[in-house]
Design an enzyme around this catalytic site. Sequence first.
Site, PDB file in Angstrom:
ATOM      1  N   CYS A  20       4.467  -7.059  -0.691  1.00  0.00           N
ATOM      2  CA  CYS A  20       4.890  -6.161   0.382  1.00  0.00           C
ATOM      3  C   CYS A  20       4.574  -6.626   1.797  1.00  0.00           C
ATOM      4  O   CYS A  20       5.470  -6.790   2.629  1.00  0.00           O
ATOM      5  CB  CYS A  20       4.275  -4.771   0.175  1.00  0.00           C
ATOM      6  SG  CYS A  20       4.678  -4.005  -1.395  1.00  0.00           S
ATOM      7  N   HIS A  35       2.387  -0.420   6.090  1.00  0.00           N
ATOM      8  CA  HIS A  35       1.600  -1.439   5.384  1.00  0.00           C
ATOM      9  C   HIS A  35       1.456  -2.739   6.173  1.00  0.00           C
ATOM     10  O   HIS A  35       1.427  -3.831   5.598  1.00  0.00           O
ATOM     11  CB  HIS A  35       2.214  -1.734   4.006  1.00  0.00           C
ATOM     12  CG  HIS A  35       1.182  -2.238   3.027  1.00  0.00           C
ATOM     13  ND1 HIS A  35       1.517  -2.646   1.742  1.00  0.00           N
ATOM     14  CD2 HIS A  35      -0.160  -2.412   3.122  1.00  0.00           C
ATOM     15  CE1 HIS A  35       0.423  -3.039   1.110  1.00  0.00           C
ATOM     16  NE2 HIS A  35      -0.602  -2.911   1.939  1.00  0.00           N
TER      17      HIS A  35
END
Length: 597
Positions: free
Chosen positions: A90, A151
């Site tokens: 990610c 994130h």
Amino acid sequence: MMCLFYTRGSHEVYHERQWNCLCIWLILCLFLRTCVSSSPKPNFLLILADDLGIGDVGCYGNDTIRTSHIDGLAKEGVRLTQHIAAASVCTPSRAAFLTGRYPIRSGMASNTQRRVLFWNGCSGGLPPNETTFARVLHQQGYSTALVGKWHLGVNCESHHDHCHHPLNHGFEYFYGMPFTILNECQGTDDPELAKSLQYTYWFYTQIIFLAVLTLLFGKLTGLFSVKWKIIVCVTILGLVYFLSWFSSYGFTKYWNCILMRNHDITEQPMNLEKMTSNMLKEAVSFIERNKHRPFLLFFSLVHVHTPLITTKEFLGRSRHGLYGDNVEEMDWMVGRLLDVIDKEGLKNTTFIYFASDHGGSVEAHRGNVRLGGWNGIYKGGKGMGGWEGGIRVPGIVRWPGVLPAGIVISEPTSIMDIFPTVVQLAGGIVPQDRVIDGRTLLPLLQGAVQHSEHEFMFHYCGVDLHAVRWHHKESGTIWKAHFATPVFQPEDSGACFERGICPCFGDGVTHHDPPLLFDLSQDPSEASPLSVDTEPLFDSVIKRIGKAVEEHRKTLTPVPQQLSPYNNVWKPWLQPCCGTFPFCWCDKETKKADDTL
């Protein structure tokens, strides 16, 4: 042009009126020409799924999971079949998506086994000097928003400096998770972070405190000279690791699973039951508020990352258990956004993009139930830097009236290409002071060119280069060389089940000299490596790829490592907290809902 108005005799007045009318007519023509020639700036709706496999979507071959809205996008737009993520996990992939640059250029590629950010309260993140497409569009007068997962870090030096925060990267509005969704957020007995962190943190804690005791003994006995300042600094570092180890036991839910609106924490921990509806409402509301001005909405889904939070309306609806239910709910969310775009009359003025940040997780499971995606015919999955299953993702673009409908493009493209494409369409300028690895997609999407601008694509696993793709345009061949591949556990499983995720280096990786070579044009599943005996061009292809690697490495410059052990360890003074630390708890979302009743 100058028009003079004056009064004379009747004959002159007649000609003056003619002249005046002519002037007015010419001015109107110039005005209308200007209005017609300067087309309005398009809106942008960029939808990024989390951990979605390319084989999970109907238009990419899945005939058991219902994704009618995503399939409809492909039917009305362009479908990319060789769309490549810049990383197989990610954090680095999303950094590349936003900046159009390989993660290694921004320091978002890890030189450790921790390849993503592990805490909201760590100091790593997308550097403030990186330019995102949101920043460029904001400068072009766009209203910019991020709804969903970030994130990419929060703070650098204090718990409120927000140096890595979305609002410091060009987004005017943020609503969502500054971190990512985790099993810990649901309170399951299968934690994602804890089991990989606890041993490491405890090991470093013991090593550091042993070093402190050694330094103290040497200092007090006079065996060697050491400054008290050094002993204090080493002790503080040991305390940080000890607190990180301690926090991994049950505190992850409170430290990482939080919901923010702009800089304010609204839920800590976040209410997972309302997560889907809240984020969808925020996205719809943003579109409705900005329908009369150009906007950029980055809708960053937490679907379909584990623990697969799914509303009761979709539970049990699919033929593939909880994972399939979550995919179908995600498709419904996409459909709701498309409905709003249509209802507000924005369909022909909105550039819509749908993709996944990387391939589906092969290892994700609970007991005997698989919780990860399907990557179709492609080998590998999430965490595998080189194999196609980890980096080949769905990519769909729709813009009625500008892009053709129902077109399939098999040329190599990258999620990094969105940066220059969006910047160009918004009338901005791609930064000239840094290397941009993405290439504008517009000529390819419109059919103005037949080939992608990408000749070579470099597939990293952390900071380690695992594979390189060479698009030989003259022949149409796609060569791919693997310098390193993960060791599967068990051997023929196609995954790293014993480790949980495949590593980038060490004893979990096999290095290949000469590299493994595949012709993806004929063997997209990477099932049959070529050799000197089976491929006459083997040596020349490997030599050309090797030269490309050398040229690529010359363009890399040293940058601070955002995912270093120090930057990726939990620091109490950086922890976002709603309340007085360590008593971090609040639920402003429920209070806000009650106040509106």
